[in-house]
Scaffold this motif. Structure first.
Motif, PDB file in Angstrom:
ATOM      1  N   ARG A  61       0.840  -1.206   0.000  1.00 36.56           N
ATOM      2  CA  ARG A  61       0.000   0.000   0.000  1.00 36.56           C
ATOM      3  C   ARG A  61       0.871   1.251   0.000  1.00 36.56           C
ATOM      4  O   ARG A  61       0.569   2.222  -0.686  1.00 36.56           O
ATOM      5  N   PHE A  62       1.933   1.237   0.796  1.00 38.01           N
ATOM      6  CA  PHE A  62       2.843   2.385   0.855  1.00 38.01           C
ATOM      7  C   PHE A  62       3.435   2.676  -0.518  1.00 38.01           C
ATOM      8  O   PHE A  62       3.472   3.828  -0.969  1.00 38.01           O
ATOM      9  N   LEU A  63       3.926   1.638  -1.199  1.00 37.09           N
ATOM     10  CA  LEU A  63       4.505   1.826  -2.530  1.00 37.09           C
ATOM     11  C   LEU A  63       3.457   2.356  -3.506  1.00 37.09           C
ATOM     12  O   LEU A  63       3.739   3.239  -4.328  1.00 37.09           O
ATOM     13  N   PHE A  64       2.245   1.841  -3.414  1.00 36.94           N
ATOM     14  CA  PHE A  64       1.153   2.294  -4.273  1.00 36.94           C
ATOM     15  C   PHE A  64       0.877   3.783  -4.026  1.00 36.94           C
ATOM     16  O   PHE A  64       0.799   4.583  -4.959  1.00 36.94           O
ATOM     17  N   ARG A  65       0.739   4.153  -2.753  1.00 33.93           N
ATOM     18  CA  ARG A  65       0.457   5.560  -2.413  1.00 33.93           C
ATOM     19  C   ARG A  65       1.623   6.456  -2.838  1.00 33.93           C
ATOM     20  O   ARG A  65       1.410   7.571  -3.288  1.00 33.93           O
ATOM     21  N   HIS A  66       2.847   5.969  -2.682  1.00 34.50           N
ATOM     22  CA  HIS A  66       4.020   6.745  -3.084  1.00 34.50           C
ATOM     23  C   HIS A  66       3.989   7.030  -4.583  1.00 34.50           C
ATOM     24  O   HIS A  66       4.371   8.105  -5.034  1.00 34.50           O
ATOM     25  N   THR A  67       3.514   6.066  -5.349  1.00 38.48           N
ATOM     26  CA  THR A  67       3.457   6.217  -6.802  1.00 38.48           C
ATOM     27  C   THR A  67       2.554   7.370  -7.220  1.00 38.48           C
ATOM     28  O   THR A  67       2.835   8.045  -8.200  1.00 38.48           O
ATOM     29  N   VAL A  68       1.481   7.624  -6.496  1.00 42.47           N
ATOM     30  CA  VAL A  68       0.533   8.677  -6.898  1.00 42.47           C
ATOM     31  C   VAL A  68       0.794  10.002  -6.178  1.00 42.47           C
ATOM     32  O   VAL A  68       0.110  10.995  -6.435  1.00 42.47           O
ATOM     33  N   GLN A  69       1.786  10.026  -5.327  1.00 45.59           N
ATOM     34  CA  GLN A  69       2.112  11.228  -4.540  1.00 45.59           C
ATOM     35  C   GLN A  69       2.406  12.420  -5.452  1.00 45.59           C
ATOM     36  O   GLN A  69       3.154  12.314  -6.423  1.00 45.59           O
ATOM     37  N   GLY A  70       1.791  13.558  -5.137  1.00 49.50           N
ATOM     38  CA  GLY A  70       2.083  14.797  -5.846  1.00 49.50           C
ATOM     39  C   GLY A  70       1.364  14.986  -7.175  1.00 49.50           C
ATOM     40  O   GLY A  70       1.611  15.963  -7.872  1.00 49.50           O
ATOM     41  N   LEU A  71       0.484  14.069  -7.525  1.00 52.22           N
ATOM     42  CA  LEU A  71      -0.246  14.202  -8.779  1.00 52.22           C
ATOM     43  C   LEU A  71      -1.442  15.139  -8.637  1.00 52.22           C
ATOM     44  O   LEU A  71      -2.053  15.225  -7.577  1.00 52.22           O
ATOM     45  N   THR A  72      -1.790  15.785  -9.724  1.00 57.52           N
ATOM     46  CA  THR A  72      -3.040  16.547  -9.773  1.00 57.52           C
ATOM     47  C   THR A  72      -4.174  15.568 -10.064  1.00 57.52           C
ATOM     48  O   THR A  72      -3.947  14.427 -10.478  1.00 57.52           O
ATOM     49  N   ASP A  73      -5.400  16.018  -9.871  1.00 59.53           N
ATOM     50  CA  ASP A  73      -6.544  15.174 -10.203  1.00 59.53           C
ATOM     51  C   ASP A  73      -6.550  14.846 -11.694  1.00 59.53           C
ATOM     52  O   ASP A  73      -6.903  13.730 -12.088  1.00 59.53           O
ATOM     53  N   GLU A  74      -6.146  15.800 -12.508  1.00 59.88           N
ATOM     54  CA  GLU A  74      -6.115  15.562 -13.958  1.00 59.88           C
ATOM     55  C   GLU A  74      -5.094  14.491 -14.307  1.00 59.88           C
ATOM     56  O   GLU A  74      -5.348  13.620 -15.148  1.00 59.88           O
ATOM     57  N   GLN A  75      -3.924  14.544 -13.687  1.00 63.33           N
ATOM     58  CA  GLN A  75      -2.912  13.514 -13.931  1.00 63.33           C
ATOM     59  C   GLN A  75      -3.399  12.150 -13.439  1.00 63.33           C
ATOM     60  O   GLN A  75      -3.183  11.135 -14.093  1.00 63.33           O
ATOM     61  N   ALA A  76      -4.050  12.138 -12.287  1.00 64.19           N
ATOM     62  CA  ALA A  76      -4.547  10.880 -11.724  1.00 64.19           C
ATOM     63  C   ALA A  76      -5.633  10.260 -12.593  1.00 64.19           C
ATOM     64  O   ALA A  76      -5.803   9.042 -12.608  1.00 64.19           O
TER      65      ALA A  76
END
Length: 175
Positions: free
Chosen positions: A26-41
């Motif tokens: 879960r930590f690695l998964f959350r780290h992967t999306v860290q700092g993204l905008t909603d548009e990027q996500a």
């Protein structure tokens, strides 16, 4: 005694090992999306229709449903027409959804998973799987097998997320 009765109850042994492995992925998964905008996500930067926010939603939904199976049994994961549509939608960020919102839901699911697993009398608790082409007829899964499946799904989708993230802005979770 369950964690609802005693929130300071800490898992040990096999439960702690499985929950620890899941927490790491879960930590690695959350780290992967860290700092993204909603548009990027919500972006789908590869040939697939996968997006990062949708992957978080999908993994959270899968974990929630499989842990419901541990508690409630077969009906919690039986597929219906509605659940097929929900499953398909779980891979996308829908209008009005935000990355912060899907991450908050993922956190709530994670907390509930830890509460359920910690409160189980044994990881041997099992239920029959619903009839589906992807399950062996008559098979049953224990809570242990469910946790192994959730860990594998989380790790697999974290790998997908890493590829998407690198495609979006070059950031790598590992390496």
């Amino acid at each position: 005694m369950t964690t609802t009765e005693n929130p300071t109850l800490t898992p040990t042994g096999e439960k702690a090992d499985l929950l620890g492995a899941l927490a790491q992925h879960r930590f690695l998964f959350r780290h992967t999306v860290q700092g993204l905008t909603d548009e990027q996500a919500a972006a789908t930067p590869t040939a697939s229709e996968l997006c990062l926010g949708g992957l978080v939603k999908h993994v959270a939904r899968g974990e929630r449903d499989w842990l419901r199976f541990v508690v409630e049994g077969t009906a919690a994961v039986a597929m219906t027409e509605d659940s097929y549509a929900e499953h398909a939608a779980s891979f996308r960020m829908l209008p009005g959804e935000t990355l912060a919102g899907v991450l908050a839901e993922y956190d709530a699911v994670a907390a509930r998973t830890e509460e359920i697993v910690t409160g189980l009398p044994s990881l041997d608790v099992s239920h029959p799987l619903p009839e589906a082409p992807w399950f062996e007829p008559g098979a049953a899964w224990s809570a242990r097998r469910v946790l192994a499946h959730v860990i594998a799904e989380t790790a697999q989708h974290a790998g997908h997320a890493d590829i998407l993230r690198e495609t979006i802005d070059g950031q790598k979770t590992m390496g």
